[in-house]
Structure formats: C-alpha cells, structure tokens
Design an enzyme around this catalytic site. Sequence first.
Site, PDB file in Angstrom:
ATOM      1  N   GLY A 230       0.816  -1.203   0.000  1.00  0.00           N
ATOM      2  CA  GLY A 230       0.000   0.000   0.000  1.00  0.00           C
ATOM      3  C   GLY A 230       0.850   1.254   0.000  1.00  0.00           C
ATOM      4  O   GLY A 230       2.082   1.203  -0.071  1.00  0.00           O
ATOM      5  N   ARG A 232       3.041   4.172   1.137  1.00  0.00           N
ATOM      6  CA  ARG A 232       4.026   4.351   2.202  1.00  0.00           C
ATOM      7  C   ARG A 232       4.264   3.069   3.006  1.00  0.00           C
ATOM      8  O   ARG A 232       4.606   3.114   4.180  1.00  0.00           O
ATOM      9  CB  ARG A 232       3.596   5.490   3.148  1.00  0.00           C
ATOM     10  CG  ARG A 232       3.689   6.879   2.540  1.00  0.00           C
ATOM     11  CD  ARG A 232       5.167   7.223   2.318  1.00  0.00           C
ATOM     12  NE  ARG A 232       5.326   8.630   1.908  1.00  0.00           N
ATOM     13  CZ  ARG A 232       5.479   9.021   0.646  1.00  0.00           C
ATOM     14  NH1 ARG A 232       5.430   8.122  -0.318  1.00  0.00           N
ATOM     15  NH2 ARG A 232       5.654  10.292   0.354  1.00  0.00           N
ATOM     16  N   LYS A 235       7.333  -0.443   0.034  1.00  0.00           N
ATOM     17  CA  LYS A 235       7.515  -1.363  -1.100  1.00  0.00           C
ATOM     18  C   LYS A 235       8.637  -0.915  -2.034  1.00  0.00           C
ATOM     19  O   LYS A 235       9.396  -1.751  -2.530  1.00  0.00           O
ATOM     20  CB  LYS A 235       6.199  -1.523  -1.872  1.00  0.00           C
ATOM     21  CG  LYS A 235       5.618  -0.252  -2.461  1.00  0.00           C
ATOM     22  CD  LYS A 235       4.251  -0.510  -3.082  1.00  0.00           C
ATOM     23  CE  LYS A 235       3.689   0.750  -3.740  1.00  0.00           C
ATOM     24  NZ  LYS A 235       3.470   1.843  -2.747  1.00  0.00           N
ATOM     25  N   SER A 236       8.762   0.385  -2.278  1.00  0.00           N
ATOM     26  CA  SER A 236       9.833   0.857  -3.168  1.00  0.00           C
ATOM     27  C   SER A 236      11.202   0.659  -2.534  1.00  0.00           C
ATOM     28  O   SER A 236      12.167   0.278  -3.203  1.00  0.00           O
ATOM     29  CB  SER A 236       9.620   2.333  -3.517  1.00  0.00           C
ATOM     30  OG  SER A 236       8.478   2.499  -4.335  1.00  0.00           O
ATOM     31  N   HIS A 271      13.189   9.674  -4.146  1.00  0.00           N
ATOM     32  CA  HIS A 271      13.528   8.367  -4.708  1.00  0.00           C
ATOM     33  C   HIS A 271      14.916   8.399  -5.331  1.00  0.00           C
ATOM     34  O   HIS A 271      15.712   7.473  -5.144  1.00  0.00           O
ATOM     35  CB  HIS A 271      12.503   7.976  -5.773  1.00  0.00           C
ATOM     36  CG  HIS A 271      11.272   7.326  -5.213  1.00  0.00           C
ATOM     37  ND1 HIS A 271      10.918   6.038  -5.512  1.00  0.00           N
ATOM     38  CD2 HIS A 271      10.327   7.783  -4.363  1.00  0.00           C
ATOM     39  CE1 HIS A 271       9.806   5.716  -4.878  1.00  0.00           C
ATOM     40  NE2 HIS A 271       9.412   6.773  -4.181  1.00  0.00           N
ATOM     41  N   ARG A 272      15.224   9.450  -6.073  1.00  0.00           N
ATOM     42  CA  ARG A 272      16.527   9.548  -6.747  1.00  0.00           C
ATOM     43  C   ARG A 272      17.679   9.577  -5.740  1.00  0.00           C
ATOM     44  O   ARG A 272      18.721   8.958  -5.946  1.00  0.00           O
ATOM     45  CB  ARG A 272      16.580  10.810  -7.617  1.00  0.00           C
ATOM     46  CG  ARG A 272      15.767  10.722  -8.899  1.00  0.00           C
ATOM     47  CD  ARG A 272      15.913  12.003  -9.699  1.00  0.00           C
ATOM     48  NE  ARG A 272      15.142  11.986 -10.923  1.00  0.00           N
ATOM     49  CZ  ARG A 272      15.582  11.507 -12.075  1.00  0.00           C
ATOM     50  NH1 ARG A 272      16.794  10.993 -12.147  1.00  0.00           N
ATOM     51  NH2 ARG A 272      14.823  11.521 -13.161  1.00  0.00           N
ATOM     52  N   GLU A 283      12.535   7.428 -17.915  1.00  0.00           N
ATOM     53  CA  GLU A 283      11.123   7.694 -17.642  1.00  0.00           C
ATOM     54  C   GLU A 283      10.302   7.264 -18.848  1.00  0.00           C
ATOM     55  O   GLU A 283      10.336   7.920 -19.893  1.00  0.00           O
ATOM     56  CB  GLU A 283      10.915   9.169 -17.327  1.00  0.00           C
ATOM     57  CG  GLU A 283      11.608   9.606 -16.036  1.00  0.00           C
ATOM     58  CD  GLU A 283      11.419  11.076 -15.747  1.00  0.00           C
ATOM     59  OE1 GLU A 283      10.887  11.795 -16.622  1.00  0.00           O
ATOM     60  OE2 GLU A 283      11.811  11.518 -14.649  1.00  0.00           O
TER      61      GLU A 283
END
Length: 400
Positions: A230, A232, A235-236, A271-272, A283
Amino acid sequence: MEVTLLGTGAPAGLPRPDCPCAVCASALGADARAATALLVDGTLLLDLTPGAAFAAARSGHSLGGVRQVLLSHPHDGPAMEVPAGLPQPGRVPDGRELALLTGHRVRAVAMDAGGTGYAVTGPDGQRLLYLPPGGAPAGLEEATAETYHMVLADVVGRPDALARLRAVGSLTPTTDVIAVHLDHDVPQGAEVRRRLAAAGARAVPDGTTLVVGAYEEVPDVPRRTLVLGGARSGKSVEAERRLEAFPEVLYVATGGTRGGDTEWAERVAAHRERRPGSWRTTETTDLVPLLAVEGPPLLIDCLSLWLTDAMDEVGAWDDAEWADGGEKALRERVRELMSAVRATRRTVVAVSNEVGSGIVPATASGRRYRDELGRLNAAFASECEQVLLVVAGQAVVLRG
C-alpha cells in the site's frame, strides 16, 4: 584453504551489550554473534576479538599455530589483550603484500571508508577477500581485478561493495559470499536470510568452518520479482534493496515528471537521492522493448502508474469508450506486457500498489481502475519466481 569464522557479528557483537532493541532481544542461540574474526588454515588470524581463543576452542581449533595476526579496522574501547603465544597484531599498508612461511600470500586492499581489506591466496591457489565493517573496496579496475572464490563482507551495511566487485569481475555467480559484521539493523533468522539471498549471499553461525573453493549452493537471485504494498508501506525501498548489490541497474520510472506538481517533484527527488549513483534512470511506460533486450537488471516503479497510462490511451475512463473497444484494447496491452515478462532474460523487480483492501471507490471509473489493477497484479505475479507483500515496512513472502 579452510576458514573458521570465530565470530560473524559487528564489532560490538550481537546482541549489543545493554541494547534494548527488538533485534538484540531476539538474537539468541545461533543468531547470537561475536565480533567477526577469521582463522585461516589455523595459521592466519584476521581480526583479534575478545574471547578469540575460547571461540576457537569451541569450534575445535586452537590458536597455537597462528603465525600472523592482522587487523582490518580500529578497535574501540580498552586495549585488546593478546593471548599468550600469539604474535603482536598489525595492519598492512594499502597495496602491500605479505608472503607467509606457510605459503599464504596476503595483500592489503584499500577501502573507501577506513580500515583495510585483505585478499588472501592460499598455497592451493584459492583466493578469498575479507572486508572490514562499513567498507567497500576503492579504486577497483577491471584490468587488474582478481576473481575470488570466497568473499566475506558487510553485505547488509554496504551492499554496494558487492556491486563494485561484480562490476570488475572479481565476484562471479560461483563466488561464495558470506555476510559478516552482522549488526542489529536487520532481524536475524528468516529475515536476514531473505535479504542476503536477494544479494546472492548467505550467513553462517559462529564457529562454522568453510572450505574456500568448495562448491556451495549459492542463493539464486530470482529473475522476476513483484513487490506489492500500500501507500508508504516501504515497497519501493524493499524493491531497491533487492538490487543494491548489483551494478548498472536501470530504474524505470513510469510516473513521468508531472510538470508544475511540486509535491510530485519532491517525491521523485527523494527516490533519486536514495538510489546508488551507478544506477541509470529512464522515464517511460513503454516496457515491452526494455524487457525484450539483454541488459542490466530493471527496477520498474511502478505498474500502477503504467496501468494509469494504458487506461488513458484506450479511453478507459469513459464508459462508452470502454464498452466500444477500450476494454479489449487494454486486455491486449496487458497480454503484450505479460508475454514480454515471460520471455525476458533480464533480472526484473517490479513494484505495484495493492489497492483492493480499502474503501470501495465512489465512481465507476475508480472501481474500474481498482479491478484492472487487481487483474494486472495477479497476471504479473503469475509470471514471477518471487512475489512479496510489504506491510508496515515488513516484507511477507507470498511466493519463492
């Protein structure tokens, strides 16, 4: 060449003295670890730790035959007492090599964060590399790199050390990678084994004796992995963690830039910043061509945004267009993607949202998106060797 691990933990050991954290509280039995120290063929001791003589005795060895003691990192706290009969410990300057009377050669490897790594070649020609806690080799070049039969490193704290070794060919698919300097950052037992397996590494209990060059079943890194969760949920982070030990990862961002949306730009920037500097980013939502060609591992983040773009393309948000060919067109797009996933020879880690457990969307288009994402996740999962569900930062293995 035999290596006995007198300890496999961080310099403070595991559990840490007086630490009340959950990992330390549960690090019992085989999961309790003394500070890392290696006894090589009974003659070379890499890192002298408290209780080394007792640890050797418990594993059926003696330190009586040790002819050289080398330290890989500064030892905090009071001065270490050298057991009677042991040579005085020392460190070898970076790049220098020792030739021991026992037939072993030891070369000091420069590190990027202090400490010294040691490349040891045995009389039989087998090679091992031992790295200090928190360190990765510096200045590696492919032209001069050695290939190691065994690597002992801080895999949890510095997975990029393995990436650097893989990039120059020092670490191959048959290299036995042993995690040492294990600390209270990761729960022991099943969780640490799961994370290490994703990096092609393993952990062993204190006192284990290993034969360098002997075949060991190296953990298989799944070719295709789906990470669900879900918002936050972590998972990333979990997906990125699975590829930290591999160089030249291609990060496929399917969300685009969304010009003018500052909050989205902040998310993308976050993320970067946490990705390794060696990773490249593209992208795009055109995933099929990327899956069809050879290349470095792909991290696709995420499938839910790919679906949003695909539904835009086929007019899925309009009931009339959906009924008049939109649904059929989307099904075809998904089939093309699944065929590419099934046939790919690249390592792929894909991220997707798990949205079917929340509030039922109030609109028909919202419910349509929820349903189609559920179908997409199920189809993608069926093509993967491993599927994970991340809840509150904890990964639950659903397959693999």
